[in-house]
Design an enzyme around this catalytic site. Structure first.
Site, PDB file in Angstrom:
ATOM      1  N   HIS A  47       0.826  -1.217   0.000  1.00 45.55           N
ATOM      2  CA  HIS A  47       0.000   0.000   0.000  1.00 45.55           C
ATOM      3  C   HIS A  47       0.859   1.265   0.000  1.00 45.55           C
ATOM      4  O   HIS A  47       0.792   2.081  -0.916  1.00 45.55           O
ATOM      5  CB  HIS A  47      -0.910   0.019   1.229  1.00 45.55           C
ATOM      6  CG  HIS A  47      -1.853  -1.124   1.298  1.00 45.55           C
ATOM      7  ND1 HIS A  47      -2.739  -1.414   0.291  1.00 45.55           N
ATOM      8  CD2 HIS A  47      -2.064  -2.051   2.254  1.00 45.55           C
ATOM      9  CE1 HIS A  47      -3.446  -2.470   0.620  1.00 45.55           C
ATOM     10  NE2 HIS A  47      -3.062  -2.881   1.808  1.00 45.55           N
TER      11      HIS A  47
ATOM     12  N   CYS B 140      -6.401  -6.560   2.659  1.00 48.71           N
ATOM     13  CA  CYS B 140      -7.727  -6.459   3.272  1.00 48.71           C
ATOM     14  C   CYS B 140      -8.785  -7.191   2.450  1.00 48.71           C
ATOM     15  O   CYS B 140      -9.898  -7.424   2.935  1.00 48.71           O
ATOM     16  CB  CYS B 140      -8.116  -4.996   3.471  1.00 48.71           C
ATOM     17  SG  CYS B 140      -7.939  -3.986   1.999  1.00 48.71           S
TER      18      CYS B 140
END
Length: 442
Positions: free
Chosen positions: A10, A42
């Site tokens: 990320h 996620c």
């Protein structure tokens, strides 16, 4: 300007894509252990559960896209050492074994986190798996095909999402956690009770307040032994938490006790040439004003973008985080921001709380679901410090609103009179957030 970036999920991906656009003259080199970049961990449980059929959707960039930006991308390279005095990196190609050195003017540490693996006897047995990256997700999918009973150890977000995925796949599922309730870092007991009751109604076995002592089996795991009994199982997924991946800079920059790197408001570490972002670093937690370790994808992307903005000169401050997060499990939607009553007690912060139970829209509508909202606020200033919501209706965006309230210092009394729209399809004439503010003023 030579910029080296270690890690590209990320935070790293956000940093390099923005730096490539902002500083086209810079020489940017990325070192990444895996053979892919930008995996959305996620979404791991959604992939395992088959909700996401094409895993390509879990990558928001690719090696090809990064290289097209002029970035030098060294996949499957492991950084062995960082000489911060001379600003030199030592790395190894994991495929060929070739070692190399590289100099940097600026370094971005975005090495993320890694699952905690407690020293439990038998943890090395086959079918005791971790859940973090793309390759591990594929291993879970493959092993689960032959498993009838799956045990998930750890009742945080990823753990409960995997429980849902396995139950929907027709597996027998046991969830074990050393704490006496699930999701305890995100929600108070009156919220987690609702989720636990839902789990049990679906035949999911909850073994809470139990500590895993051993994984038993010959070559493959056959049982999980706790301090209160034994669970026969075919597959174990370890989800007991994450630790920051910061060993390369240990003793070289300021860190929290858990190893999370401390950064200033411009994402700069205590070494002026080194910046950090994502799950490997701590972030300013607005409800307390102190550094905290909050490994969330949203925090990581924001921090990575801020590194790019500030790496040449201080430009944009990090305004901090409330640790805002949400979850959809079976028929329930839940979200939280800032301090809960539980976390406030653990941190020694004095809070008052107001809880309301309302219908999400007028009862003359065809359906009207229960909403439970709890807001924590400071008794003296009455500033809002946190909130939680749960409902079968998706009212989780209210927590984004309350996150802004925490960030800007709104009081619980002011919340009672905030201008929210009314439309019977969506809400009540008095929004449930208004009602919480009004109730706290009584």
């Amino acid at each position: 300007m030579k910029i080296a970036v270690i890690g590209s999920t990320h935070a790293g991906t956000a940093a390099v894509t923005n730096m490539a656009e902002l500083y086209p003259e810079a020489e940017i080199t990325v070192y990444e252990r895996n053979d892919n970049v930008s995996f959305l961990s996620c979404g791991l449980a959604l992939y395992v559960g088959g909700v996401v059929e094409d895993p390509k959707g879990l990558f928001y960039s690719s090696p090809e896209k990064l290289r097209a930006l002029g970035i030098s991308l060294k996949l499957q390279h492991d950084v062995l050492n960082i000489d911060t005095d001379n600003q030199v990196i030592e790395a190894v190609n994991l495929v060929t074994g070739e070692q190399l050195t590289d100099r940097y003017d600026k370094l971005v540490m975005s090495t993320g986190s890694w699952p905690v693996t407690p020293p439990i006897p038998g943890i090395e047995l086959e079918n005791v798996l971790l859940a973090k990256n793309y390759n591990q997700a594929n291993t879970i999918i493959d092993k689960a095909k032959q498993a009838e009973h799956v045990t998930v150890v750890g009742a945080g977000y990823i753990g409960v999402e995997l429980v849902e995925a396995f139950e929907k796949a027709g597996k027998q599922v046991t969830l074990i956690d050393g704490v006496d309730r699930i999701l305890n870092k995100y929600l108070d007991e009156e919220f987690t009770n609702l989720v636990e009751q839902d789990f049990q109604s679906r035949g999911i076995e909850l073994r809470l307040g139990e500590s895993v002592k051993e994984f038993s089996g010959a070559e493959k795991v056959e049982a999980v032994v706790t301090d209160k009994g034994r669970v026969e199982t075919d597959l174990v997924i370890m989800c007991v938490g994450f630790r920051p991946n910061t060993g390369l800079l240990k003793g070289k920059v300021a860190m929290l006790d858990n190893g999370a790197i401390k950064v200033n408001e411009y994402m700069q570490t205590s070494d002026p040439a080194i910046y950090s972002a994502g799950d490997c670093c701590a972030v300013k937690y607005n409800p307390t004003g102190k550094h905290a370790y909050i490994p969330l994808a949203t925090n990581a992307v924001r921090m990575g973008t801020l590194v790019a903005k500030n790496i040449i000169q201080p430009t944009m401050k990090n305004i901090g985080t409330q640790g805002t997060s949400g979850l959809h499990i079976f028929d329930l939607n839940m979200a939280s921001t800032g301090l809960t009553e539980t976390s406030a007690l653990a941190l020694g912060v004095n809070v008052k709380n107001i809880t309301i139970n309302e219908k999400h829209r007028p009862e003359f509508m065809p359906t009207s679901e229960d909403v439970q909202l709890k807001i924590s606020y400071e008794p003296e200033t009455r500033k809002i410090l946190g909130a939680q919501v749960i409902s079968k209706a998706d009212v989780t965006q209210s927590i984004n609103t309350l996150s802004v309230c925490v960030q800007t210092g709104m009081t619980i009394d002011e919340l009672g009179y905030v201008d929210f729209f009314f439309q019977p399809h969506f809400n009540q004439p008095w929004n449930f957030m208004n009602k919480a503010g009004l109730a706290a003023a009584l």
